[in-house]
Every structure is written in structure tokens, then in C-alpha cells.
Design a protein around this motif. Sequence first.
Motif, PDB file in Angstrom:
ATOM      1  N   LEU A  11      60.679  73.509  86.450  1.00  0.00           N
ATOM      2  CA  LEU A  11      61.848  73.597  85.572  1.00  0.00           C
ATOM      3  C   LEU A  11      61.937  72.294  84.784  1.00  0.00           C
ATOM      4  O   LEU A  11      61.962  71.205  85.369  1.00  0.00           O
ATOM      5  N   ILE A  12      61.986  72.410  83.457  1.00  0.00           N
ATOM      6  CA  ILE A  12      62.115  71.241  82.575  1.00  0.00           C
ATOM      7  C   ILE A  12      63.498  71.285  81.952  1.00  0.00           C
ATOM      8  O   ILE A  12      63.873  72.280  81.323  1.00  0.00           O
ATOM      9  N   PHE A 205      60.918  69.719  89.452  1.00  0.00           N
ATOM     10  CA  PHE A 205      62.012  69.662  88.488  1.00  0.00           C
ATOM     11  C   PHE A 205      61.842  68.406  87.631  1.00  0.00           C
ATOM     12  O   PHE A 205      61.706  67.301  88.170  1.00  0.00           O
ATOM     13  N   VAL A 206      61.824  68.596  86.309  1.00  0.00           N
ATOM     14  CA  VAL A 206      61.612  67.498  85.358  1.00  0.00           C
ATOM     15  C   VAL A 206      62.890  67.274  84.551  1.00  0.00           C
ATOM     16  O   VAL A 206      63.431  68.207  83.952  1.00  0.00           O
ATOM     17  N   ASN A 207      63.345  66.040  84.538  1.00  0.00           N
ATOM     18  CA  ASN A 207      64.516  65.650  83.758  1.00  0.00           C
ATOM     19  C   ASN A 207      64.034  64.945  82.494  1.00  0.00           C
ATOM     20  O   ASN A 207      63.618  63.791  82.522  1.00  0.00           O
ATOM     21  N   ALA A 347      61.664  64.335  88.905  1.00  0.00           N
ATOM     22  CA  ALA A 347      61.210  63.169  88.150  1.00  0.00           C
ATOM     23  C   ALA A 347      61.928  63.121  86.810  1.00  0.00           C
ATOM     24  O   ALA A 347      62.288  64.163  86.244  1.00  0.00           O
ATOM     25  N   THR A 348      62.127  61.908  86.309  1.00  0.00           N
ATOM     26  CA  THR A 348      62.816  61.683  85.038  1.00  0.00           C
ATOM     27  C   THR A 348      61.944  60.847  84.125  1.00  0.00           C
ATOM     28  O   THR A 348      61.306  59.886  84.570  1.00  0.00           O
ATOM     29  N   VAL A 349      61.902  61.198  82.840  1.00  0.00           N
ATOM     30  CA  VAL A 349      61.294  60.353  81.819  1.00  0.00           C
ATOM     31  C   VAL A 349      62.388  60.015  80.817  1.00  0.00           C
ATOM     32  O   VAL A 349      63.137  60.888  80.376  1.00  0.00           O
ATOM     33  N   ALA A 350      62.521  58.728  80.491  1.00  0.00           N
ATOM     34  CA  ALA A 350      63.631  58.283  79.648  1.00  0.00           C
ATOM     35  C   ALA A 350      63.189  57.151  78.738  1.00  0.00           C
ATOM     36  O   ALA A 350      62.213  56.445  79.006  1.00  0.00           O
ATOM     37  N   GLY A 351      63.968  56.962  77.638  1.00  0.00           N
ATOM     38  CA  GLY A 351      63.648  55.938  76.651  1.00  0.00           C
ATOM     39  C   GLY A 351      62.633  56.458  75.644  1.00  0.00           C
ATOM     40  O   GLY A 351      62.521  57.659  75.392  1.00  0.00           O
TER      41      GLY A 351
END
Length: 531
Positions: A11-12, A205-207, A347-351
Motif C-alpha cells: 500500500l502506497i 506500507f509506504v508513506n 517506511a517513509t520517504v520525505a523531503g
Amino acid sequence: MPARTYEADVLIIGGGATGSGVMRDLALRGITCLLIDRKDLNAGASGGNHGLLHSGGRYATADAETAAECRREGDILKWLAPECIDDCGGLFVAVEGDDEEFAGAFPEHCRVAGIPCEPLTAAEAREREPDLPEAIMAAYAVPDATIDPFRIVLENVGHAQRLNDSAYLPHTEIEEFEISDGEIRKAVCRDRRSGERVEIRARQFVNASGAWAEKVARLAGCRDVSLLYSKGTLLISNTRVTNGVVNRLRLPDDGDILVPGGTVSLLGTSSVTVEDPDGIAPTIPEVDRILAEGAAMLPVLNETRFVRAFSGVRPLLKAAGSETDGRKANRGFALFDHEDQGLVNFATVAGGKFTTFRLMAEKMGDLIARRLGSAEPCRTAREPLPSGEALRWTEPGAAARDWFRRADPADMILCECEMVARSAVDTIIADAPGAEDHMSLKAIALRSRIGKGACQGAFCSMRVTSYLYDRGVYDSPDGLRLMRDFVKERYKGVRPVLWGAQMPQAELAEILHCGLAGMDLATDADGGDAK
């Protein structure tokens, strides 16, 4: 009423450039994904930017690593998706009053970051951009370009859908995660239109929710994501002012970049730290300052007609010294595996920047594939991004070329400013990502150029709505409400630029929407005026 349920490998969360990039990356590895967004594709910073495909020059002085990253990724995207990119080139120019020492050091900073930088005389610079002022202290050419953020996101999602059973659900908002034994078991969501409960089970689960990444991480109990929200406002001109990108040769500040976007130009941007990414809008003081600063670089902007202003929120990584100043915040990105927070499948990817979305998606894809036991490598850096018939309508002029080619007198034009015909709307409703669900006027406009011309939806909002009723897409008073929502959103951007030639255009829109359609007699759910 029982909840709607879905299952997928991954899930993205977040339908912007990075989320759509992760979807395509994983689909190319044979992993099925479900992409959701609380609104629609590009509802955040991915749809609220100036469309600059960075050469890296803007960051060369302050952040050589980010500058080099932009330069590498820009080159990759130019090869992968040329149909989404105008490789127009760019200039950095210092004008009277700018810092000569800063300007003189620029070529060396570019050299360190690996950015081609060609010095130009004032005459050579004005030959490229005739509207530059006479008093040019320094000028350099760099390989800036522009990108269509809407089309490339649509193409990412469309390709993922064609590769396997990956799917996209708009207007689906995360409310909570059900967690046990260090794993998220399912995401509990809400359909923001119907209020229906939606439950999604996945293995990972991807944030990738951009400015909302910190909030989503908190829902999962993770406290390691900390973001600074920097609001940026841009102005859209009625015509294309320059041939290429023009940057003011100074540290980034308000009103120091003009980016061509097809038949228009975008002037910006500002940087205002805000507490919350929701509910932002351009203000008149921001518009005044951006225009004043921009006119010092290009005096012709004082006589240019602007048809709209809009704002986006940059999700910046917090660091020492940047807690209140978005200009000082790093433009890099970070990947959070959240394993130190007690979760092994989140997991989260940010910036990051729009220019670096593919790289951000690659890093996330590597992590998720490894967790799922897949040895398939990333292919997004070497496999061109295929387009499709329903994905090309965001390109300026595409609708007009198609209409003239068809030469079909029955194919009525619905948007005269951008020459969007019924056939284009038909294609979008049938095949564009999100068409599996109810397609509103706003959703059609996001997937085309409806409402983006000088009249800002004055005519086409009524024509397209009528056509959607004729087609049976709308079959209740909700269609009129959706039209009102669309017009209200356009007017929010028109209001800060109401001067000069735009004033009579706004008067005409008021006559149509209020005098003819009676939209001023209706109110929003919260009791406010429709406009």
C-alpha cells in the motif's frame, strides 16, 4: 454497512510524484501496489510547483550534493520521458544591485557540482532573452528545463496499472493503522466523498505523502519523521514571457525565478513557514512582493497580465538552524525504515525535489523489494516511460492539434482557451488513472488543460458540466455542486491578481456564474459563500 476491502503486496500512501514513482518502480519488479490519496493525483507539492526540472544551478552555491543530484536525475528524466519535458535551457543573471562577488563565484560552484555553466556577455544574454534589462552584471547559461508534473505522474500510474494488478484509489484517507507484533496488519481508511469505510491489507506500507508524511507516520506510532512546512506562492502569466528559464543570480529569495510552462510562464516563489500544510492560499502581499522582485530581473513583468496565483507547501527535512526558515532547510531527502520505532513493514520517504522523485522512488523500491524477498533490481533509470492516449491532454496545444487533425464538426470544443474538445474528455473519462471511480469536473481538469486559460473556467466549467450531464456521468444535483467547487477553487487563485486586464475577465465570470447559473445563491457545507 460492511467496509470495502482491498489487498495488495504494497500500500502506497500519497499520489504525488514520489508515490507514483514508487508504484511504477515496484510494478516493474513484479510487485503489485495499491496507491491511495486523500484527494487526487498531484494534490500536494507535486501539483503546486513551478515545473522546473533543475539543472542544479539553484542549489550549487549552498548545497553541492543536492545540486549534483538534481543534475544527474534531470539528465535521466530527459531521456526517460522527453514527451513530458521542454528542454528549453536556462539563464542565471545578476542585475544592478546584486552581489558581484556572489555572481563571480557561481561558475566554480557549478563546476564542483558537475553542472555545465557557460558565461555570456550581456548582449548574448539579451539575444537569448530580449526582455532582460540593460544593466546586466553577469550571466551564465545552464541546462535547466521544464517538466509537466501532471503528465509524468499520470504516466507513472498508467504504466504501473498496465504492468500488473496495481491500482489507484483517489479520495481515500488514512484514519488509523491496526498494528500487532511489530507489523501493520491493515490500514483503515475513509472514502472522503461517500463516507464509506475502506480497509486495506498489505505486506508492506509506504508513506510517500509529502507534506503529510509526518502526520501519517504519527498514525503508525512513529516519531522519527520531523518536517518543516514552507509555503511557496507562484503567479501564472497569460502568455509565455521568456524562451527559457530565467533565474536571479543570488541566494534563493522571493520572485527570483521565471519558468516557462508551455504557453504561459510561472513567476515565483515565496517561502513562508506555516504550521499546517492544509488550507493554504496565496495572499496579496505575497503577490506584490514576488512581482516587485521579479520585475527587477525582467521589467516586462510590470506590464504582463497574470491570470492566477497558487500556493504549494514544501515538505522540508528539519535540521539545526532551519526550524523556522525554509530557505535554509536542506533540499535533500531521507528514507525512514522505522525499524527502530518497532515496525518492520512500514517506511517513509520525505523531503527532496520533484526533479529527484525517481531517485527517491528507487531507494524506497530497493528497501521494499528487499523486505519482500525480491532480487529484481530497479529498472526506472533505464526503461523509458511509456505514454498513452488518455495521458497526454495536460500538454499545452495537444488538444488543439488533435481537434484540427480530426476535422470533425460534431466534436464540439468545450474549453476555448485551451481548445479541449468533447473527444478529449471522453478519452479521459474512459481511460485516465482514476477513471475507475467517479470522475468529477476537477478530476477531468487535473488530467487536461480545462480551466487553465485566461478565463479560468468561466465558460468551460458550464460547458463541461452540461456535457457530463448529457453523458450520464452526472445524474443528480451533485454535478452542480462539483461545478461550484471547481469554480471556487479557480477563483481562490484569481482573486490575488485582480488588476488591469484581468478585472473585466472576472466581471464576465461573475455574470455567467451568478447571473446565469445562480451559483451565488448556493452555499458550502460550512455555510460560507460559494465564491
